[in-house]
Design a protein around this motif. Structure first.
Motif, short mmCIF file in Angstrom:
data_model
loop_
_atom_site.label_atom_id
_atom_site.label_comp_id
_atom_site.label_asym_id
_atom_site.label_seq_id
_atom_site.Cartn_x
_atom_site.Cartn_y
_atom_site.Cartn_z
N ASP A 227 -6.02 -9.96 -0.07
CA ASP A 227 -6.52 -8.08 0.75
C ASP A 227 -7.73 -8.10 1.11
O ASP A 227 -8.48 -8.24 2.03
CB ASP A 227 -6.08 -6.84 0.66
N GLU B 155 -9.41 5.43 -1.85
CA GLU B 155 -8.92 5.37 -0.69
C GLU B 155 -7.83 5.42 -0.39
O GLU B 155 -7.36 3.60 -1.08
CB GLU B 155 -9.81 4.16 -0.43
N PRO C 4 0.61 -1.36 -0.13
CA PRO C 4 0.16 -0.32 -0.04
C PRO C 4 0.54 1.34 -0.25
O PRO C 4 2.01 1.16 0.63
CB PRO C 4 -1.19 0.08 1.28
N ARG D 44 -10.46 -8.74 4.12
CA ARG D 44 -11.48 -8.04 4.87
C ARG D 44 -12.71 -8.25 4.54
O ARG D 44 -13.75 -8.00 4.72
CB ARG D 44 -11.17 -6.81 3.91
N GLU E 189 -6.18 2.97 1.96
CA GLU E 189 -5.35 1.75 2.39
C GLU E 189 -6.09 1.38 0.53
O GLU E 189 -5.31 -0.50 0.84
CB GLU E 189 -6.27 2.09 3.46
N ARG E 190 -6.77 1.62 0.32
CA ARG E 190 -7.03 0.07 -1.36
C ARG E 190 -5.51 0.63 -2.71
O ARG E 190 -6.63 0.29 -3.50
CB ARG E 190 -8.74 1.00 -1.57
N THR F 76 1.37 5.40 0.90
CA THR F 76 1.55 6.35 1.83
C THR F 76 1.11 8.17 1.63
O THR F 76 1.04 7.22 0.05
CB THR F 76 3.00 6.02 2.61
#
Length: 126
Positions: free
Chosen positions: A105, A44, A10, A109, A46-47, A12
């Motif tokens: 991932d 998003e 992911p 989730r 984190e995606r 930053t």
């Protein structure tokens, strides 16, 4: 064979501008401040998974959070978007590695249904 020295992870917040420029370049577009602000507003962090080689973005796979209505329920529905591999890194298994990590991932989730719409259907002729 996949390049093992390419890290997929992911991004930053500080890496977002590099991701946006890389994605625009991969789609043959030019990045501009108005489009950057719009894309950031719907992204998003984190995606987003990026593939890095020597600190440079060479591939990407993002997704957006949605829900899908199925008979009797609404289920999480991550929508895959902005999947890119730079021309210098194609045909090496990088896309497969990114998709595998993205699907893992989703599974973590507890998102078991996903969608993807090709933006350039002509590239899927083979």
């Amino acid at each position: 064979m996949a390049d093992q020295h390419i890290e997929i992870r992911p991004i930053t917040e500080d890496e977002w501008p590099d991701w946006e420029h890389s994605a625009a370049r991969a789609f043959g577009e030019h990045s501009d401040p108005v489009m950057q602000a719009f894309i950031r507003s719907i992204t998003e962090m984190e995606r987003i998974l990026d593939a890095f080689q020597n600190g440079r973005v060479v591939g990407s796979a993002a997704s957006h959070t949605f829900e899908l209505t199925v008979p009797g329920a609404r289920v999480p529905f991550p929508f895959v978007d902005i999947v890119t591999v730079q021309p210098t890194h194609r045909r090496r298994g990088l896309l497969t590695r990114m998709m595998r990590q993205q699907m893992e991932d989703f599974q973590e989730r507890r998102e078991f249904v996903t969608g993807l719409t090709p933006s350039e259907s002509s590239i899927y002729s083979r």
